[in-house]
Enzyme design. Structure first.
Site: not given
Lengths: 516, 283
Positions: A213, A271
């Site tokens: 990201k 994550h």
């Protein structure tokens, strides 16, 4: 020569290409990967449809794919090439971030192929290899392969073995492995050992798509490209760090998987801990894969195993999310009616090193929370002695730097400002940097960046085996304490910010989770 | 209509207090974009701006020189252009200042622009048409900005001496050329002909003369082929290249839109040495 040293770094390769070909200097094509075939195992699955093919289309749209290039989808589902292409066209039309263009799709479609096979079936895999060899010959892909394991973890070992046994002598071979990489430390090590029989560590690309990201990479840019932050990025100036990975959705029909994983294996282990590592790491000496991952793994090793009082787990009951009634977790399909699987985890973690000693990292992940939001919030110490405190103390909050990973990607700095008018009233105001405001281009999807990096052989944004092991070691220690008691689930209503003990976890320290 | 820099600044401050319809908004600026657009170029400049403002939120200062006007005066209009940010609750707004420089006020435009530049953010000057080499107004603006953007396709007459004038600016300001940017797809295609293209002797280009000269200059400078001969087949855009009689592969995709080309140049901050070498090798 080891395989590691035989694989040149992508940047070296790009610069050596430019040295050989003087016309490439200054052209973006210098980052174009070498010819290759991308083999997607699990090509009939949701990931391929929603993420991988839309990512390939976005790359084709921007002329970033290698030339020549081919993509071969493989799965058990019986499909002809044309049927596969039609399904992928539909997926691209539905999920791609760019407008559909016939010429771009034609180029991608023309190099897309499908092989139906059971992964354990020798004949099917032989047929796949025959197609790959044929593509090498017809298209000139030089034996370069990327095998993308977009399959359930149970199929990893079989495919790795089948592919490993058949890897050719020509060109390079890389393996992209989707999470979860194992379900605990022992299984992760076992899987690693299995893969390493055929593939060197440098050939293994473990995906944690959060690292792809833009906003996660921007966290690195924020820290290491701005002189003002690094001197105060430590225990002396930072009161605490809060990391939230909140989802408003439930388990979306993945009951079988989620019952085994829970929030701690699904999100926390990968994550969340990667976000923590990127937030807390020391400056790497450069932005190469080894330097960045060396610093991240030091953080992961430094995380103190939290005691039972510092971890809260929860499971959602019925409630309302965004106005819609949501069922309880135990009412979801594929979930046991007495399930003790957690859908929420909050923890108070400490990174035991010189920079962060005694600075709490409050982290939480959860499903069916009020909104989808991933943020890293750095709360600084309060001003030591505001001279106007008596007049204006009510509105004065500590400075907070908030990195919005998703949605509303950007950075916010909360600062105190004088309210116009008489007296000295202070209010907290936001200084916002929104990606959508400053850079009016749509952000690339994480998978575009990661697939391109894998094609270039750049593993910076992928997790290394020692990182994965450290992450599992922490999770195993937490889960071990959970075996001793039976939780009283459900303990939070869908559409709320988790169970009360999660609030108490922070409140005990005289703090609170950030308002949202 | 503002008639002084002070009035322009006051109008800008007033605009900031007015929220556009739809609630919260952000004034976002990542650069100052100065566009020199004589009346004959104004429409084209507006077109490019229309696509640009959304992608590069900036303070845009559109300078319209009217040196033959009867009076010496500034006449400025200030506007806020707002766009909804995809997936976000905010509007993003950029400021556009159109300044008509009438009579003698067109002599030193840098003195008008300097107080209006956004502090510490990069400033770009888009000069429409051929710059008046050595002219005070032009030089003043060049010394004020970080990057000069020209489109040598807009120049008329013999090009090599004009490129020689441009090359004299390289040590003063970073330069972008839209004509050069428009050759990027073809340069990539030509690069794919390496190593065969290394011994090129003749180049035949169907394009604007500017693009043809720049492609030839690029090959001369990158390959060290000073003896490369260029044959130009004039066309409105770059549509074909032959290398020693062999057609270069046609690059995939569509040519970019003018505002996209300009927008890409606004993403550049340093000097483009490859372009500079190509300009110096134009014969």
């Amino acid at each position: 020569m080891s395989r590691a040293s035989a694989i040149p770094h992508a940047l070296d390769r790009a610069s050596s290409q430019a040295e050989e070909n003087p016309l490439l200097e200054g052209l973006a094509a210098a980052r174009r990967p070498e010819p290759c075939v991308l083999v997607i195992f699990g090509a009939s699955g949701d990931l391929t449809r929603r993420k991988l093919f839309p990512a390939l289309y976005a790359m084709a749209y921007r002329n970033l794919l290698p030339d020549p290039f081919a993509v071969v989808g493989t799965a058990r589902t019986e499909l002809e090439n044309d049927e596969f292409r039609a399904q992928m066209e539909e997926a691209v039309r539905e999920h791609a971030r760019d407008p559909f263009r016939d010429d771009v799709w034609e180029r991608l479609m023309e190099c897309s192929h499908y092989v139906a096979t059971d992964f354990a079936d020798d004949r099917g895999l032989d047929a796949l290899v025959a197609l790959l060899n044929d593509l090498d010959e017809r298209r000139g892909t030089n034996g370069n392969r990327i095998h993308y394991l977009a399959v359930p973890p149970a199929a990893f070992e079989t495919i790795v073995e089948q592919v490993g046994e058949r890897r050719g002598r020509e060109g390079w071979t890389r393996l992209i492995v989707e999470k979860p990489f194992g379900h605990d430390l022992a299984s992760a090590r076992s899987l690693d050992e299995h893969i390493h029989r055929w593939f060197a560590e440098e050939e293994i690309f473990r995906i944690d798509h959060y690292l792809g990201k833009e906003t996660v990479q921007n966290l690195l840019a924020l820290r290491f490209a701005n002189g003002i932050f690094e001197p105060i990025w430590n225990r002396q100036f930072i009161d605490h760090v809060e990391i939230t990975v909140a989802e408003s959705i439930g388990i979306e029909g993945r009951g079988d998987f989620y019952e085994q994983a829970g929030a701690i294996r699904d999100i926390f282990q990968n994550h969340l801990l990667q976000l923590l590592a990127v937030t807390a790491m020391e400056p790497p000496i450069d932005f190469t894969a080894e330097s960045v991952r060396n610093e991240k793994v030091k953080v992961l090793r430094s995380i103190h195993t939290p005691g039972p009082k510092h971890v809260v787990r929860g499971q959602y009951g019925r409630g309302f999310v965004e106005g819609e009634e949501a069922p309880a977790y135990r009412e979801e399909e594929g979930v046991a009616p007495d399930s003790t699987t957690e859908t929420f985890v909050a923890a108070k973690l400490f990174v035991d090193n010189w920079r962060w000693a005694d600075t709490p990292f409050y982290v939480r992940v959860g499903k069916r929370l009020p909104k989808r939001e991933t943020t890293v919030a750095i709360e600084f110490q309060r001003a030591p002695h505001p001279p106007f405190a008596e007049l204006a103390g009510d509105g004065l909050e500590p400075n907070v730097l908030i990195v919005h990973i998703q949605p509303n990607e950007g950075v916010t700095l909360e600062i105190g400002a004088k309210v116009p008018g008489q007296g000295m009233a202070i209010r907290t105001v936001n200084m916002d940097f929104l990606y959508g405001g400053a850079f009016r281009t749509s952000l690339p999807e994480a998978y575009e960046r990661l697939i391109l990096d894998a094609m270039l052989g750049d593993a910076t944004l992928f997790t290394r085996s020692d990182e994965v092991e450290e992450q599992w070691a922490l999770v195993d220690a937490v889960v071990a304490t959970w075996q001793r008691d039976r939780p009283s689930f459900p303990n939070y209503a869908a559409g709320t910010w988790g169970p009360k003990p999660a609030h108490d976890l922070v409140a005990r320290d005289g703090r609170r989770w950030r308002r949202r | 209509m503002a008639a002084s820099v002070g009035e322009i600044e006051r109008e800008l401050a007033e605009l900031r207090e007015e929220a556009p319809e739809g609630g919260a908004w952000l004034r976002t600026s990542v650069l100052t974009h100065v566009a020199w657009a004589p009346p004959e170029w104004r429409e084209a400049a507006e077109d490019a701006l229309a696509g640009l403002a959304e992608r590069h939120p900036s303070r845009t200062i559109l300078l319209v020189p009217e040196p033959d006007a009867d009076e010496d005066a500034l006449a400025a209009a200030v506007d806020l252009r707002c766009f909804s940010a995809p997936g976000q609750e905010h509007h993003v707004c950029s400021e556009v200042i159109e300044v008509r420089l009438r009579g003698r006020r067109a002599v030193a435009p840098a003195s008008v622009v300097a107080p209006l530049l956004l502090v510490d953010l990069p400033a770009f000057l888009r000069w429409r048409g051929e710059p008046p080499w050595g002219d005070g107004a032009f030089d003043g603006l060049v010394d004020l900005v970080d990057r000069l953007i020209v489109d040598s396709t807009e120049w008329e007459g013999e090009l090599p001496p004009r490129y020689a004038e441009l090359a004299r600016l390289f040590d003063r300001v970073a330069v972008s050329d839209v004509a050069w940017a428009r050759t990027t797809r073809w340069r990539t295609a030509l690069a794919s002909m390496w190593p065969g293209i290394g011994g090129v002797r003749r180049l035949r280009v169907t394009a604007t003369p500017a693009q043809a000269h720049l492609l030839a200059g690029w090959l001369r400078s990158r390959l060290g082929r000073d003896d490369l001969e260029l044959e130009i087949e004039p066309a409105e855009k770059l549509v074909g290249v032959e290398v020693d009689g062999e057609p270069a592969p046609f690059p995939p995709g569509d040519p970019p839109h003018p505002s996209d080309v300009l927008s890409d140049e606004l993403d550049r901050f340093g000097r483009d040495r490859v372009y500079e070498d190509a300009v110096r090798a134009v014969r």
